[in-house]
Motif scaffolding. Structure first.
Motif, PDB file in Angstrom:
ATOM      1  N   UNK A 406       1.152  -1.095  -0.629  1.00 42.48           N
ATOM      2  CA  UNK A 406      -0.093  -0.381  -0.368  1.00 42.48           C
ATOM      3  C   UNK A 406       0.703   1.055   0.000  1.00 42.48           C
ATOM      4  N   UNK A 407       2.028   1.375   0.679  1.00 42.27           N
ATOM      5  CA  UNK A 407       3.141   2.097   0.716  1.00 42.27           C
ATOM      6  C   UNK A 407       3.231   2.867  -0.675  1.00 42.27           C
ATOM      7  N   UNK A 408       4.268   1.220  -1.000  1.00 37.83           N
ATOM      8  CA  UNK A 408       4.657   1.157  -2.287  1.00 37.83           C
ATOM      9  C   UNK A 408       3.586   2.504  -3.538  1.00 37.83           C
ATOM     10  N   UNK A 409       1.773   1.751  -3.013  1.00 35.16           N
ATOM     11  CA  UNK A 409       0.921   2.413  -4.288  1.00 35.16           C
ATOM     12  C   UNK A 409       0.947   4.012  -3.378  1.00 35.16           C
ATOM     13  N   UNK A 421      -3.302   6.029 -10.689  1.00 36.11           N
ATOM     14  CA  UNK A 421      -4.788   5.871 -10.587  1.00 36.11           C
ATOM     15  C   UNK A 421      -5.816   5.217 -12.221  1.00 36.11           C
ATOM     16  N   UNK A 422      -5.304   5.448 -12.477  1.00 34.70           N
ATOM     17  CA  UNK A 422      -6.110   4.722 -14.545  1.00 34.70           C
ATOM     18  C   UNK A 422      -4.810   3.406 -14.268  1.00 34.70           C
ATOM     19  N   UNK A 423      -3.587   3.152 -14.184  1.00 34.51           N
ATOM     20  CA  UNK A 423      -3.150   1.856 -13.913  1.00 34.51           C
ATOM     21  C   UNK A 423      -3.098   1.250 -13.723  1.00 34.51           C
ATOM     22  N   UNK A 424      -3.175   1.529 -12.261  1.00 34.71           N
ATOM     23  CA  UNK A 424      -4.266   0.685 -11.379  1.00 34.71           C
ATOM     24  C   UNK A 424      -5.233   0.220 -11.456  1.00 34.71           C
ATOM     25  N   UNK A 425      -6.058   1.013 -12.431  1.00 36.37           N
ATOM     26  CA  UNK A 425      -7.373   0.131 -12.569  1.00 36.37           C
ATOM     27  C   UNK A 425      -7.388  -1.131 -13.549  1.00 36.37           C
ATOM     28  N   UNK A 426      -6.025  -1.501 -14.186  1.00 37.81           N
ATOM     29  CA  UNK A 426      -6.055  -2.071 -15.152  1.00 37.81           C
ATOM     30  C   UNK A 426      -5.701  -3.308 -14.514  1.00 37.81           C
ATOM     31  N   UNK A 431       1.225  -2.634  -7.812  1.00 39.98           N
ATOM     32  CA  UNK A 431       1.984  -1.743  -7.687  1.00 39.98           C
ATOM     33  C   UNK A 431       3.241  -2.111  -8.817  1.00 39.98           C
ATOM     34  N   UNK A 432       4.362  -2.844  -8.707  1.00 34.90           N
ATOM     35  CA  UNK A 432       5.589  -3.324 -10.066  1.00 34.90           C
ATOM     36  C   UNK A 432       4.814  -2.947 -11.477  1.00 34.90           C
ATOM     37  N   UNK A 436       5.906   0.230 -13.148  1.00 32.72           N
ATOM     38  CA  UNK A 436       7.060   0.098 -15.039  1.00 32.72           C
ATOM     39  C   UNK A 436       5.944   0.718 -16.033  1.00 32.72           C
ATOM     40  N   UNK A 437       4.933   1.235 -15.382  1.00 29.78           N
ATOM     41  CA  UNK A 437       4.321   1.285 -16.995  1.00 29.78           C
ATOM     42  C   UNK A 437       4.118   2.447 -16.746  1.00 29.78           C
TER      43      UNK A 437
END
Length: 467
Positions: A406-409, A421-426, A431-432, A436-437
């Motif tokens: 969660x801290x990395x996010x 937030x958009x990328x993590x919606x995939x 997080x990793x 990279x993206x």
């Protein structure tokens, strides 16, 4: 007459007089019986010829031991015992045109209403309130099965086109691989995701450039790679005795993507396999409600669906990730994803929100921290873990792992803002992968392409992961 004086030109001219593709034949050698039992063309060998694969020849099943490309020979051994493979048709049937398929739909309607009688009792015994005919598409769904059968009387080429675009558009919408196959009267869609009427209707009524979507969906598929290989032979780029394989076919396609070689391959493919003009007409009728779409829930697929479920060959569509229309659908799905935003420092502040509504500068209204993390909408445990950490209590190994993640996010969200937030919606993007993206992000379009590729990679490799 310099042309005739050039030996290579002379040879090229006569080797390409015929319009029939020059396809090599591989002998099939029975290593047990020590005899030749038949032959396979290089298209089959290139696509299915791997050690251990099983195929049917002369009414028997054979396992491939190895392929001798120099001798153009496939060494096999017979399979004993009960059949383990269901044979599939590798050749091509004569396509059924639109008018013929429409007449079949009209006859179905007459049989249903009693104005026409037939020896075949499939239509009278069909347990549907409405019959798939020339003006009605009926989608058949089994409650315990994620696959659906779309009954559409549009002919071989139009249904092939519809199957291709539905496969790509639904993949972009669902984030799951969607396989399709079709014949003149049916389309089957298979996926691990649940397919419902709404997303199919939205895909068929969405405004898009048909040629662009079909072209994008063919990228990387065996059909376009093989056709490019054949055209490359005609252009003299590939030797007459060259052995086809999937890697070589794909390499030629990618290397000459914007050249007349690939353009000609696509033109031939569109002519032989698809009917873009008539499909566009059908799509317009669907959009204008001249063709109705009905959904039917059943306990078991009907007799009308069995011909395709039992005998057709699967067609795997490549994701149309390079097409703008597809990327727009991916973007739309990502923006509707639900999140739970939480302050990673104190854990007192949290907010349930969709991606579209996220603001650029996020901060906790209690401790004013900008360390805001995100998790899935129904995750109520992460708040307790953060609060436990904030009060100095000891965390378990699992809780500590979740807190670090969660801290990395939160660090990604603080650095990249809404894009994180958009990328993590995939689907399956953690997080990793998200980091990279975001590190490689040049523009928004590239970001969405990479999200979609990450989703596909996750779906294809998830089964090999340890829980």
């Amino acid at each position: 007459m310099k042309f005739w004086k050039t030996r290579k030109a002379f040879r090229y001219y006569f080797e390409n007089l015929s319009t029939i593709p020059d396809i090599l034949k591989f002998k099939v050698f029975d290593s047990v019986g020590k005899k030749i039992i038949g032959s396979l063309d290089q298209r089959f060998v290139g696509d299915h010829g791997e050690a251990g694969n099983i195929f049917v020849l002369r009414g028997m099943q054979w396992r491939i031991l190895n392929i001798d490309e120099k001798a153009l020979q496939v060494n096999v051994e017979p399979m004993s015992g009960a059949p383990k493979n269901v044979p599939y048709w590798e050749g091509e049937n004569i396509p059924i045109d639109y008018d013929t398929a429409q007449k079949v739909g009209l006859f179905r309607n007459k049989v249903r209403h009693g104005s026409l009688t037939m020896l075949n009792k499939i239509i009278p015994e069909l347990d549907f309130n409405i019959i798939p005919d020339e003006k009605t598409i009926v989608i058949e769904s089994v409650r315990t099965d994620r696959n659906v059968v779309i009954h559409a009387c549009f002919g071989t080429k139009i249904n092939s086109t519809l199957a291709t675009i539905l496969s790509s558009l639904l993949e972009s919408t669902l984030g799951y691989v969607v396989q399709s196959r079709s014949d003149a009267y049916r389309i089957v869609l298979e996926s691990n995701a649940r397919i419902n009427k709404k997303i199919i209707v939205e895909a068929l009524t969405e405004e898009f450039i048909l040629r662009d979507v079909v072209t994008a969906s063919l990228v990387g598929t065996h059909n376009v790679n093989w056709r490019t290989w054949c055209v490359a032979k005609k252009f003299g780029m590939v030797g007459r005795g060259a052995i086809y394989d999937r890697k070589s076919g794909r390499f030629i396609y990618e290397r000459y993507q914007n050249t007349p070689v690939v353009m000609e391959a696509l033109r031939e493919l569109f002519h032989d396999k698809f009917d873009l003009k008539s499909t566009e007409t059908v799509l317009n009728k669907i959009r204008n409600n001249k063709i109705q779409i009905e959904w039917v829930d059943v306990d078991k697929f009907s007799k009308l669906a069995e011909p395709l479920l039992d005998h057709a060959t699967k067609y795997y569509s490549s994701p149309a990730s390079v097409d703008k229309a597809i990327l727009d659908l991916v973007k739309k799905r990502l923006f509707k994803t639900k999140h739970r935003l939480i302050c990673a420092r104190c854990g007192k502040w949290q907010l349930a929100i969709i991606t579209e509504e996220v603001k650029s500068n996020l901060s906790c209204k209690y401790c004013k921290s900008r360390q805001i993390t995100t998790t899935f909408y129904s995750d109520y445990d992460l708040v307790k873990i953060i609060q436990k950490k904030h009060t100095g209590k000891k965390l378990s190994a699992e809780e500590n792992h979740r807190f670090k993640r969660a801290w990395k996010v939160a660090s990604l969200v603080e650095t990249f803002g809404k894009n994180a937030i958009i990328v993590l919606s995939g689907y399956g993007v953690g997080a990793d992968t998200g980091a990279r993206i975001l590190r490689n992000m040049i523009d928004q379009e590239l970001m969405y392409k990479q999200i979609y590729e990450a989703e596909r990679q996750y779906v294809m490799t998830r089964g090999f992961w340890d829980d």
